[in-house]
Design a protein around this motif. Structure first.
Motif, PDB file in Angstrom:
ATOM      1  N   ILE A 207       0.834  -1.200   0.000  1.00  0.00           N
ATOM      2  CA  ILE A 207       0.000   0.000   0.000  1.00  0.00           C
ATOM      3  C   ILE A 207       0.870   1.252   0.000  1.00  0.00           C
ATOM      4  CG2 ILE A 207      -1.590   1.352   1.432  1.00  0.00           C
ATOM      5  CD1 ILE A 207      -2.819  -1.381   2.284  1.00  0.00           C
ATOM      6  N   ALA A 208       1.884   1.256   0.856  1.00  0.00           N
ATOM      7  CA  ALA A 208       2.784   2.410   0.929  1.00  0.00           C
ATOM      8  C   ALA A 208       3.531   2.606  -0.379  1.00  0.00           C
ATOM      9  CB  ALA A 208       3.764   2.222   2.083  1.00  0.00           C
ATOM     10  N   LEU A 209       4.018   1.498  -0.958  1.00  0.00           N
ATOM     11  CA  LEU A 209       4.718   1.576  -2.237  1.00  0.00           C
ATOM     12  C   LEU A 209       3.771   2.057  -3.336  1.00  0.00           C
ATOM     13  CD1 LEU A 209       7.386   1.046  -3.698  1.00  0.00           C
ATOM     14  CD2 LEU A 209       6.640  -1.316  -4.055  1.00  0.00           C
ATOM     15  N   GLY A 210       2.516   1.599  -3.278  1.00  0.00           N
ATOM     16  CA  GLY A 210       1.519   2.062  -4.245  1.00  0.00           C
ATOM     17  C   GLY A 210       1.263   3.550  -4.138  1.00  0.00           C
ATOM     18  N   ALA A 211       1.273   4.078  -2.921  1.00  0.00           N
ATOM     19  CA  ALA A 211       1.087   5.515  -2.729  1.00  0.00           C
ATOM     20  C   ALA A 211       2.224   6.309  -3.370  1.00  0.00           C
ATOM     21  CB  ALA A 211       0.984   5.830  -1.236  1.00  0.00           C
ATOM     22  N   ILE A 212       3.450   5.820  -3.191  1.00  0.00           N
ATOM     23  CA  ILE A 212       4.596   6.493  -3.821  1.00  0.00           C
ATOM     24  C   ILE A 212       4.462   6.445  -5.334  1.00  0.00           C
ATOM     25  CG2 ILE A 212       7.092   6.386  -4.176  1.00  0.00           C
ATOM     26  CD1 ILE A 212       7.343   5.298  -1.317  1.00  0.00           C
ATOM     27  N   ALA A 213       4.130   5.262  -5.866  1.00  0.00           N
ATOM     28  CA  ALA A 213       4.002   5.111  -7.320  1.00  0.00           C
ATOM     29  C   ALA A 213       2.884   5.976  -7.879  1.00  0.00           C
ATOM     30  CB  ALA A 213       3.751   3.642  -7.658  1.00  0.00           C
ATOM     31  N   ALA A 214       1.864   6.229  -7.061  1.00  0.00           N
ATOM     32  CA  ALA A 214       0.735   7.050  -7.505  1.00  0.00           C
ATOM     33  C   ALA A 214       1.062   8.535  -7.479  1.00  0.00           C
ATOM     34  CB  ALA A 214      -0.481   6.781  -6.624  1.00  0.00           C
ATOM     35  N   ASP A 344      -4.349  -1.260  -6.492  1.00  0.00           N
ATOM     36  CA  ASP A 344      -5.587  -0.599  -6.072  1.00  0.00           C
ATOM     37  C   ASP A 344      -5.307   0.722  -5.372  1.00  0.00           C
ATOM     38  OD1 ASP A 344      -6.962  -2.685  -7.146  1.00  0.00           O
ATOM     39  OD2 ASP A 344      -7.813  -3.440  -5.270  1.00  0.00           O
ATOM     40  N   MET A 345      -4.169   0.810  -4.701  1.00  0.00           N
ATOM     41  CA  MET A 345      -3.820   2.083  -4.057  1.00  0.00           C
ATOM     42  C   MET A 345      -3.618   3.165  -5.112  1.00  0.00           C
ATOM     43  SD  MET A 345      -3.559   3.444  -1.130  1.00  0.00           S
ATOM     44  CE  MET A 345      -2.807   4.772  -0.170  1.00  0.00           C
ATOM     45  N   ILE A 346      -3.014   2.803  -6.216  1.00  0.00           N
ATOM     46  CA  ILE A 346      -2.837   3.758  -7.313  1.00  0.00           C
ATOM     47  C   ILE A 346      -4.200   4.150  -7.880  1.00  0.00           C
ATOM     48  CG2 ILE A 346      -1.844   4.085  -9.611  1.00  0.00           C
ATOM     49  CD1 ILE A 346       0.317   2.002  -8.749  1.00  0.00           C
ATOM     50  N   ASP A 347      -5.064   3.158  -8.104  1.00  0.00           N
ATOM     51  CA  ASP A 347      -6.402   3.445  -8.610  1.00  0.00           C
ATOM     52  C   ASP A 347      -7.187   4.313  -7.639  1.00  0.00           C
ATOM     53  OD1 ASP A 347      -6.177   2.170 -11.017  1.00  0.00           O
ATOM     54  OD2 ASP A 347      -7.137   0.308 -10.376  1.00  0.00           O
ATOM     55  N   ALA A 348      -6.971   4.108  -6.331  1.00  0.00           N
ATOM     56  CA  ALA A 348      -7.693   4.898  -5.337  1.00  0.00           C
ATOM     57  C   ALA A 348      -7.418   6.389  -5.515  1.00  0.00           C
ATOM     58  CB  ALA A 348      -7.311   4.446  -3.928  1.00  0.00           C
ATOM     59  N   PHE A 349      -6.156   6.750  -5.752  1.00  0.00           N
ATOM     60  CA  PHE A 349      -5.825   8.161  -5.978  1.00  0.00           C
ATOM     61  C   PHE A 349      -6.454   8.665  -7.275  1.00  0.00           C
ATOM     62  CE2 PHE A 349      -2.427   7.294  -2.902  1.00  0.00           C
ATOM     63  CZ  PHE A 349      -2.467   8.449  -2.140  1.00  0.00           C
ATOM     64  N   PRO A 358     -14.309  10.925  -1.586  1.00  0.00           N
ATOM     65  CA  PRO A 358     -13.489  10.115  -0.677  1.00  0.00           C
ATOM     66  C   PRO A 358     -13.427   8.678  -1.191  1.00  0.00           C
ATOM     67  CG  PRO A 358     -15.242  11.286   0.517  1.00  0.00           C
ATOM     68  CD  PRO A 358     -15.557  11.390  -0.943  1.00  0.00           C
ATOM     69  N   VAL A 359     -12.250   8.091  -1.147  1.00  0.00           N
ATOM     70  CA  VAL A 359     -12.057   6.689  -1.515  1.00  0.00           C
ATOM     71  C   VAL A 359     -11.431   5.977  -0.328  1.00  0.00           C
ATOM     72  CG1 VAL A 359     -10.915   5.057  -3.054  1.00  0.00           C
ATOM     73  CG2 VAL A 359     -11.776   7.233  -3.964  1.00  0.00           C
ATOM     74  N   ILE A 360     -12.074   4.909   0.118  1.00  0.00           N
ATOM     75  CA  ILE A 360     -11.560   4.120   1.237  1.00  0.00           C
ATOM     76  C   ILE A 360     -11.028   2.804   0.704  1.00  0.00           C
ATOM     77  CG2 ILE A 360     -12.135   2.932   3.396  1.00  0.00           C
ATOM     78  CD1 ILE A 360     -14.346   5.072   3.766  1.00  0.00           C
ATOM     79  N   LEU A 361      -9.763   2.544   0.964  1.00  0.00           N
ATOM     80  CA  LEU A 361      -9.155   1.260   0.625  1.00  0.00           C
ATOM     81  C   LEU A 361      -9.273   0.384   1.867  1.00  0.00           C
ATOM     82  CD1 LEU A 361      -7.485   0.034  -1.843  1.00  0.00           C
ATOM     83  CD2 LEU A 361      -5.523   0.281  -0.326  1.00  0.00           C
ATOM     84  N   LEU A 362     -10.109  -0.646   1.768  1.00  0.00           N
ATOM     85  CA  LEU A 362     -10.455  -1.470   2.915  1.00  0.00           C
ATOM     86  C   LEU A 362      -9.615  -2.744   2.914  1.00  0.00           C
ATOM     87  CD1 LEU A 362     -12.551  -1.569   5.270  1.00  0.00           C
ATOM     88  CD2 LEU A 362     -14.038  -2.847   3.714  1.00  0.00           C
ATOM     89  N   THR A 363      -8.790  -2.911   3.935  1.00  0.00           N
ATOM     90  CA  THR A 363      -8.034  -4.152   4.093  1.00  0.00           C
ATOM     91  C   THR A 363      -8.397  -4.761   5.443  1.00  0.00           C
ATOM     92  OG1 THR A 363      -6.044  -3.261   5.173  1.00  0.00           O
ATOM     93  CG2 THR A 363      -6.164  -3.099   2.766  1.00  0.00           C
TER      94      THR A 363
END
Length: 578
Positions: A207-214, A344-349, A358-363
Motif C-alpha cells: 500500500i505504501a509503495l503504491g502511494a509512492i508510485a501514484a 488498487d492504491m494507485i487506482d484509489a488516488f 473520498p475513496v476508502i481502501l479497505l483491508t
C-alpha cells in the motif's frame, strides 16, 4: 521430499520471535520459494505468547495452512498452545533449557536442542533464535550458508563481529542436530525451488509503495495497529522522493490535514483502523460536500472500541459505506492480495481525483500484516489520472463573479482548481452551497447540488470490481468473500470439488458502489451462495441480499474469534450449509 512445508516459531513476545521468522523466511524467499506468513501477537510491548507461522512452497500460496510440520518452541507454553496443529509425523524443536514435554501416545517427534546454551557459549543467549534456524535447516536439508546474505542485511549495521557470531549460531544449530541426534528425516526435505527471486512483503508495504508510485508525497497519520507500518515505511521512503510524513495529534487532525493538502493540489492520504475511522467520519463528510479528493486506508481489526487490536476481523464494512452522516458519493475498494493492494492504491488516488470523492481502501489485519512472496510488480501498468483538475490560468470572470467550482454538469463532476490559479477564486464551505461555493439553503439549489454529487456514482468505472473463478455454468455452491479470505477459499475449492460438488468463486473487490450487475448472473445460476467473512453479523451477505436479492439461497459462513479462516474450515462448514 516435500513441495510444501508449514513451520511455526513461538515464545514470549519480545524475545526475538519476529526476527526468527524474518531471517528464516527471507532466506527461503531468496532461494526462490513462495511463502505466506502470519503473526499471532499480543496487544502489548513485551510478554505474552506470540508466534509466527510460515508456509513454504514451490508454488504460490495465499493462506495459512491447516496443520503444522515443524514447531520451534522457546518455552513450554508454545508447545501447549500450538501442539494441536502438528500433523502425524510432525516435529517439535524445543530449547532443552525448559525441559520440554509433549503429550503421550502421539506420533510427533521431540528434539530437545540447547538453543540457549549454544548461543550463550557464542556470546549471548539472544542468538538462540539463530541456533533454532540452524536446526531447522538441518531438518530441511538446506545449507546454512544460504542465510549469510540475510544475516548480513539484518545485522550488518551492528558490525562484522555480530554478523559472524549469528552465522556461527546457525551453523552450530545445524551441526548439533546432525551430530548429536542422528537426524535423518528425508520426508522433511524440501524440493528445490525455481531459484527466481520474488518480492516478499506485507500488504501495508505494498500500500505504501503504491502511494509512492501514484505520486503521493505527503501522508498525515496517527499510529494505530494494524496500520502503523504504512506510516513507518513512508517515514523512511518518502523523503527520498521529496515527500514528508506528519504524525498528527489524532486521527481527526490526520484526516482534515489530508483534505487540506489535497485542496492545495497535493496527492495525499491517511491510514488508520476502525477506532481511527470512527473519529474521521465527520471529516469524510466534509470531503464529500466540498468535493475534495481524499484517500483513506482502513486496516480492519477486532472491535468494537479497543476490541482485539492485534487480531483479524472484517467488521468495518457497513461503517465504511454508511458511517458518515448525510449522503455523499463515496468509493470503498477491497484488494484481496498484496499485488492488488499495490495497484488498487494507485487506482484509489486516480478515482479520488477523477470523481472528487473520498475513496476508502479497505483491508484487514491478515492482508495488512501477513507477509507473502509477490511476483515482480509491473510498473508499466501505472497510469496517473487527475480528472478535471485545472492548473493553468483561467479566462477572466465577468462582472467579478466567482469561479463555478461546483458547476452543474451532466456527469456530476465539476471543474476543480487549486489555490493560486488566476481567475479560479471561489468559496469552500462545509454547509450547502451554490455553484460558486457561497452558502445557500434554497430548496431548489439543495436538490440540484445533491443530485449533481450523487450522479458521480452512476458514472464510475472500475477495472476489476469482482475477481471471478467460474468453472461451471450451473454451480452447486458459489463461494463469495472479500479481502484476505481469497487464498483460503481458493484452497478449499478443490476439496469441495473432490467431494463431487461444482463450485464457483467470486471475490468482491469493489464494495461501494456495489457491483450488482456482475454478481446477479453468478448468484442466479448457483444452487447455494455461501458468503465467507470474519464478522458476527454477516455484513457482506447482507449487502449481497440488499443489492442482488435471492436471500433464500444466501448463507453466511462466519468466524469472529480473532483468527483467520483455515482452508479446512471453509471446506467442512460449506458442506454443512448446503
Amino acid at each position: 521430499m516435500i513441495s510444501q512445508l508449514s513451520w511455526k516459531v513461538g515464545g514470549q513476545q519480545g524475545e526475538g520471535i519476529e526476527s526468527t521468522g524474518e531471517v528464516f523466511s527471507i532466506a527461503l524467499n531468496r532461494l526462490g520459494y513462495y511463502l505466506y506468513g502470519y503473526r499471532h501477537f499480543s496487544s502489548r510491548i513485551k510478554g505474552g505468547h506470540t508466534n509466527n507461522k510460515i508456509r513454504v512452497s514451490t508454488s504460490q500460496v495465499r493462506s495459512i495452512s491447516d496443520d503444522l510440520d515443524i514447531l520451534v518452541a522457546f518455552d513450554q507454553e508454545t508447545i501447549d498452545v500450538n501442539f494441536h496443529e502438528l500433523r502425524e509425523g510432525g516435529i517439535v524443536l524445543a530449547d532443552s533449557k525448559f525441559n520440554p514435554t509433549i503429550p503421550d501416545n502421539v506420533n510427533v517427534t521431540l528434539y530437545a536442542v540447547p538453543f540457549s546454551e549454544i548461543a550463550t557459549d557464542l556470546g549471548t543467549s539472544l542468538m538462540k533464535n539463530m541456533v533454532a534456524i540452524g536446526a531447522t535447516s538441518a531438518i530441511l536439508n538446506i545449507d546454512p550458508s544460504g542465510y549469510k546474505e540475510v544475516v548480513q542485511d539484518t545485522y550488518g549495521r551492528k558490525g562484522i563481529e555480530i554478523v559472524e557470531k549469528n552465522l556461527m549460531a546457525i551453523k552450530k544449530g545445524a551441526q548439533y542436530l546432525q551430530e548429536n541426534l542422528e537426524f535423518t528425516r528425508e520426508d522433511m526435505y524440501l524440493e528445490e525451488a525455481d531459484g527466481k527471486r520474488k518480492m516478499y512483503m506485507i500488504g501495508n508495504d505494498a500500500i505504501a509503495l503504491g502511494a509512492i508510485a501514484a505520486g503521493s508525497r505527503f501522508m498525515a497519520a496517527y499510529p494505530i495497529t494494524p496500520a502503523s507500518e504504512i506510516m513507518e515505511y513512508l517515514i523512511k521512503k518518502l523523503p527520498q522522493f521529496g515527500g514528508v510524513v506528519i504524525q498528527t495529534e489524532d486521527e481527526i487532525a490526520a484526516c482534515t490535514m489530508a483534505i487540506g493538502a489535497n485542496y492545495a493540489g497535493a496527492r495525499t492520504f491517511t491510514a488508520s483502523a476502525g477506532p481511527g475511522l470512527s473519529l474521521m467520519m465527520e471529516a469524510i463528510g466534509l470531503a464529500g460536500i466540498t468535493e475534495q479528493p481524499l484517500v483513506i486506508v482502513d486496516t480492519q481489526r477486532g472491535g468494537p472500541s479497543t476490541g482485539l487490536p492485534t487480531k483479524q476481523e472484517q467488521s468495518d464494512l457497513m461503517a465504511m459505506i454508511y458511517g458518515t452522516h448525510g449522503e455523499i458519493p463515496k468509493v470503498v475498494m477491497a484488494p484481496s492480495t498484496v499485488e492488488e493492494a499495490f495497484y488498487d492504491m494507485i487506482d484509489a488516488f486516480n478515482i479520488a481525483e477523477e470523481y472528487q470523492v473520498p475513496v476508502i481502501l479497505l483491508t484487514d489485519l491478515q492482508l495488512s500484516l501477513g507477509k507473502q512472496s509477490v511476483e515482480p510488480l509491473d510498473y508499466h501498468k501505472i497510469n496517473i489520472r487527475r480528472g478535471k483538475l485545472m492548473t493553468d490560468e483561467l479566462p477572466p470572470l465577468e462582472n467579478k463573479e466567482y469561479f463555478k467550482r461546483y458547476e452543474l454538469t451532466d456527469d456530476g463532476i465539476s471543474p476543480r482548481v487549486i489555490p493560486g490559479v488566476k481567475n479560479g477564486i471561489h468559496h469552500v464551505t462545509g454547509v450547502e452551497h451554490d455553484m460558486t461555493g457561497k452558502p445557500s439553503e434554497a430548496a431548489g439549489n439543495r436538490i440540484e447540488q445533491m443530485d449533481k454529487r450523487l450522479r458521480k456514482l452512476s458514472q464510475m468505472k472500475f477495472n476489476t470490481p469482482v475477481y471471478k473463478n467460474i468453472k461451471h455454468e450451473q454451480a452447486d455452491i458459489l463461494l463469495i468473500g472479500f479481502i484476505s479470505t481469497r487464498g483460503t477459499i481458493e484452497e478449499a475449492i478443490p476439496r469441495l470439488e473432490k467431494d463431487g460438488l461444482k463450485v464457483n468463486h467470486a471475490h468482491i473487490r469493489l464494495i461501494h458502489p456495489f457491483p450488482t450487475e456482475e454478481l446477479i448472473p453468478l448468484v442466479e445460476t448457483a444452487k447455494k451462495v455461501i458468503v465467507v467473512e470474519n464478522n458476527a453479523t454477516g455484513q457482506l451477505a447482507n449487502l449481497l441480499k440488499m443489492n442482488v436479492g435471492h436471500a433464500n439461497k444466501i448463507a453466511s459462513l462466519l468466524k469472529y474469534d480473532g483468527n483467520p479462516f483455515l482452508p479446512y474450515e471453509v471446506h467442512t462448514r460449506s458442506k454443512e450449509l448446503i
